[in-house]
Write a protein that holds these residues in place. Structure first.
Motif, PDB file in Angstrom:
ATOM      1  N   GLU A   1      34.822  45.630  44.232  1.00  0.00           N
ATOM      2  CA  GLU A   1      33.873  44.594  43.811  1.00  0.00           C
ATOM      3  C   GLU A   1      33.800  43.451  44.837  1.00  0.00           C
ATOM      4  O   GLU A   1      32.714  42.945  45.127  1.00  0.00           O
ATOM      5  CB  GLU A   1      34.259  44.052  42.431  1.00  0.00           C
ATOM      6  CG  GLU A   1      34.039  45.062  41.325  1.00  0.00           C
ATOM      7  CD  GLU A   1      34.693  44.666  40.005  1.00  0.00           C
ATOM      8  OE1 GLU A   1      34.176  45.095  38.955  1.00  0.00           O
ATOM      9  OE2 GLU A   1      35.718  43.930  40.010  1.00  0.00           O
ATOM     10  N   ILE A   2      34.927  43.063  45.382  1.00  0.00           N
ATOM     11  CA  ILE A   2      34.956  42.022  46.419  1.00  0.00           C
ATOM     12  C   ILE A   2      34.212  42.497  47.657  1.00  0.00           C
ATOM     13  O   ILE A   2      33.388  41.781  48.228  1.00  0.00           O
ATOM     14  CB  ILE A   2      36.407  41.640  46.785  1.00  0.00           C
ATOM     15  CG1 ILE A   2      37.120  41.012  45.605  1.00  0.00           C
ATOM     16  CG2 ILE A   2      36.446  40.748  48.027  1.00  0.00           C
ATOM     17  CD1 ILE A   2      36.666  39.623  45.244  1.00  0.00           C
ATOM     18  N   ASN A   3      34.503  43.731  48.089  1.00  0.00           N
ATOM     19  CA  ASN A   3      33.832  44.290  49.270  1.00  0.00           C
ATOM     20  C   ASN A   3      32.320  44.313  49.074  1.00  0.00           C
ATOM     21  O   ASN A   3      31.560  43.950  49.974  1.00  0.00           O
ATOM     22  CB  ASN A   3      34.351  45.692  49.582  1.00  0.00           C
ATOM     23  CG  ASN A   3      35.762  45.664  50.136  1.00  0.00           C
ATOM     24  OD1 ASN A   3      36.264  44.625  50.561  1.00  0.00           O
ATOM     25  ND2 ASN A   3      36.416  46.804  50.118  1.00  0.00           N
ATOM     26  N   ALA A   4      31.878  44.734  47.883  1.00  0.00           N
ATOM     27  CA  ALA A   4      30.442  44.801  47.606  1.00  0.00           C
ATOM     28  C   ALA A   4      29.828  43.401  47.572  1.00  0.00           C
ATOM     29  O   ALA A   4      28.753  43.176  48.142  1.00  0.00           O
ATOM     30  CB  ALA A   4      30.197  45.526  46.280  1.00  0.00           C
ATOM     31  N   LYS A   5      30.480  42.465  46.946  1.00  0.00           N
ATOM     32  CA  LYS A   5      29.950  41.110  46.819  1.00  0.00           C
ATOM     33  C   LYS A   5      29.771  40.434  48.173  1.00  0.00           C
ATOM     34  O   LYS A   5      28.779  39.752  48.409  1.00  0.00           O
ATOM     35  CB  LYS A   5      30.867  40.262  45.940  1.00  0.00           C
ATOM     36  CG  LYS A   5      30.366  38.825  45.779  1.00  0.00           C
ATOM     37  CD  LYS A   5      31.187  38.032  44.799  1.00  0.00           C
ATOM     38  CE  LYS A   5      30.594  36.628  44.685  1.00  0.00           C
ATOM     39  NZ  LYS A   5      31.127  35.910  43.562  1.00  0.00           N
ATOM     40  N   TYR A   6      30.734  40.627  49.077  1.00  0.00           N
ATOM     41  CA  TYR A   6      30.703  39.937  50.357  1.00  0.00           C
ATOM     42  C   TYR A   6      30.254  40.839  51.511  1.00  0.00           C
ATOM     43  O   TYR A   6      30.293  40.420  52.672  1.00  0.00           O
ATOM     44  CB  TYR A   6      32.067  39.319  50.656  1.00  0.00           C
ATOM     45  CG  TYR A   6      32.398  38.228  49.655  1.00  0.00           C
ATOM     46  CD1 TYR A   6      31.755  36.990  49.711  1.00  0.00           C
ATOM     47  CD2 TYR A   6      33.305  38.455  48.626  1.00  0.00           C
ATOM     48  CE1 TYR A   6      32.027  36.003  48.787  1.00  0.00           C
ATOM     49  CE2 TYR A   6      33.575  37.453  47.695  1.00  0.00           C
ATOM     50  CZ  TYR A   6      32.939  36.239  47.783  1.00  0.00           C
ATOM     51  OH  TYR A   6      33.213  35.263  46.859  1.00  0.00           O
ATOM     52  N   GLY A   7      29.836  42.063  51.206  1.00  0.00           N
ATOM     53  CA  GLY A   7      29.325  42.967  52.239  1.00  0.00           C
ATOM     54  C   GLY A   7      30.380  43.388  53.242  1.00  0.00           C
ATOM     55  O   GLY A   7      30.082  43.604  54.414  1.00  0.00           O
TER      56      GLY A   7
ATOM     57  N   SER B   1      32.806  45.880  55.101  1.00  0.00           N
ATOM     58  CA  SER B   1      32.751  47.319  55.364  1.00  0.00           C
ATOM     59  C   SER B   1      34.137  47.949  55.308  1.00  0.00           C
ATOM     60  O   SER B   1      34.253  49.169  55.245  1.00  0.00           O
ATOM     61  CB  SER B   1      32.123  47.590  56.730  1.00  0.00           C
ATOM     62  OG  SER B   1      32.879  46.947  57.748  1.00  0.00           O
ATOM     63  N   GLU B   2      35.171  47.168  55.351  1.00  0.00           N
ATOM     64  CA  GLU B   2      36.529  47.699  55.257  1.00  0.00           C
ATOM     65  C   GLU B   2      37.251  47.017  54.124  1.00  0.00           C
ATOM     66  O   GLU B   2      36.805  46.003  53.607  1.00  0.00           O
ATOM     67  CB  GLU B   2      37.290  47.516  56.559  1.00  0.00           C
ATOM     68  CG  GLU B   2      37.387  46.071  57.019  1.00  0.00           C
ATOM     69  CD  GLU B   2      38.016  45.938  58.397  1.00  0.00           C
ATOM     70  OE1 GLU B   2      39.118  45.390  58.438  1.00  0.00           O
ATOM     71  OE2 GLU B   2      37.422  46.397  59.368  1.00  0.00           O
ATOM     72  N   GLU B   3      38.401  47.572  53.757  1.00  0.00           N
ATOM     73  CA  GLU B   3      39.141  47.011  52.647  1.00  0.00           C
ATOM     74  C   GLU B   3      39.585  45.586  52.951  1.00  0.00           C
ATOM     75  O   GLU B   3      40.101  45.296  54.027  1.00  0.00           O
ATOM     76  CB  GLU B   3      40.378  47.881  52.355  1.00  0.00           C
ATOM     77  CG  GLU B   3      41.074  47.481  51.097  1.00  0.00           C
ATOM     78  CD  GLU B   3      42.137  48.469  50.679  1.00  0.00           C
ATOM     79  OE1 GLU B   3      43.264  48.035  50.461  1.00  0.00           O
ATOM     80  OE2 GLU B   3      41.818  49.667  50.583  1.00  0.00           O
ATOM     81  N   ALA B   4      39.347  44.702  52.010  1.00  0.00           N
ATOM     82  CA  ALA B   4      39.755  43.303  52.170  1.00  0.00           C
ATOM     83  C   ALA B   4      41.267  43.228  52.293  1.00  0.00           C
ATOM     84  O   ALA B   4      41.970  44.072  51.766  1.00  0.00           O
ATOM     85  CB  ALA B   4      39.256  42.483  50.972  1.00  0.00           C
ATOM     86  N   PRO B   5      41.766  42.190  52.968  1.00  0.00           N
ATOM     87  CA  PRO B   5      43.224  42.071  53.158  1.00  0.00           C
ATOM     88  C   PRO B   5      43.968  41.945  51.849  1.00  0.00           C
ATOM     89  O   PRO B   5      43.480  41.569  50.854  1.00  0.00           O
ATOM     90  CB  PRO B   5      43.384  40.795  53.982  1.00  0.00           C
ATOM     91  CG  PRO B   5      42.051  40.165  54.107  1.00  0.00           C
ATOM     92  CD  PRO B   5      41.042  41.094  53.532  1.00  0.00           C
TER      93      PRO B   5
END
Length: 145
Positions: free
Chosen positions: A133-139, A141-145
């Motif tokens: 959900e975080i990746n989709a919200k902020y666009g 392309s890789e897994e957030a830290p």
């Protein structure tokens, strides 16, 4: 007791700890809260059980008459808390978030519980977001830290 490795955010400080308990503690004292912006959650590691690489990147602040706190000079990550006096002097309380793997660990002790306040409540109905959900919200392309 198991061996666990870990590192600061930038990787300038790495460590391997042997004889690591599966139990960790949380401290709610004002110094820990100000140091972390929240409670300090750490696991006890005997001084003889710590092997540290990148010691030249560690800065230590004597935070009281009986304790010191260390952080990475490169990225600012809080590393550990150490008593400077008494029977546990020199041993580490390593920040739990530094370990590469915390599976099987559990909260077993809380310190200064009379100082817990609303900062530590996890209320029902709060917003909870997954990595996807975080990746989709902020666009991202890789897994957030």
């Amino acid at each position: 007791m198991v061996t666990r490795s870990g590192h600061c955010m930038c990787g300038a400080v790495t460590f391997t700890a042997t004889d690591v308990s599966s139990e960790f503690g949380a401290c709610y004292c004002e110094m820990c809260r100000r140091w972390n912006g929240d409670r300090f959650v750490g696991v006890h590691v005997p001084i003889a059980a710590m092997q540290i690489n990148g010691a030249n990147q560690i800065s230590t602040h004597k935070s009281s008459d009986w304790a010191a706190r260390s952080f990475c000079k490169a990225c600012g990550s809080n590393l550990w808390y150490r008593l400077t006096d008494g029977p546990d002097a020199g041993n580490y309380s390593v920040a739990l978030g530094l370990f590469d793997d915390v599976s099987g660990m559990k909260l077993a002790r809380e310190f200064f519980v009379d100082r817990k306040d609303c900062l530590f409540d996890l209320p029902e109905g709060r917003i909870q977001m997954t990595t996807a959900e975080i990746n989709a919200k902020y666009g991202l392309s890789e897994e957030a830290p």
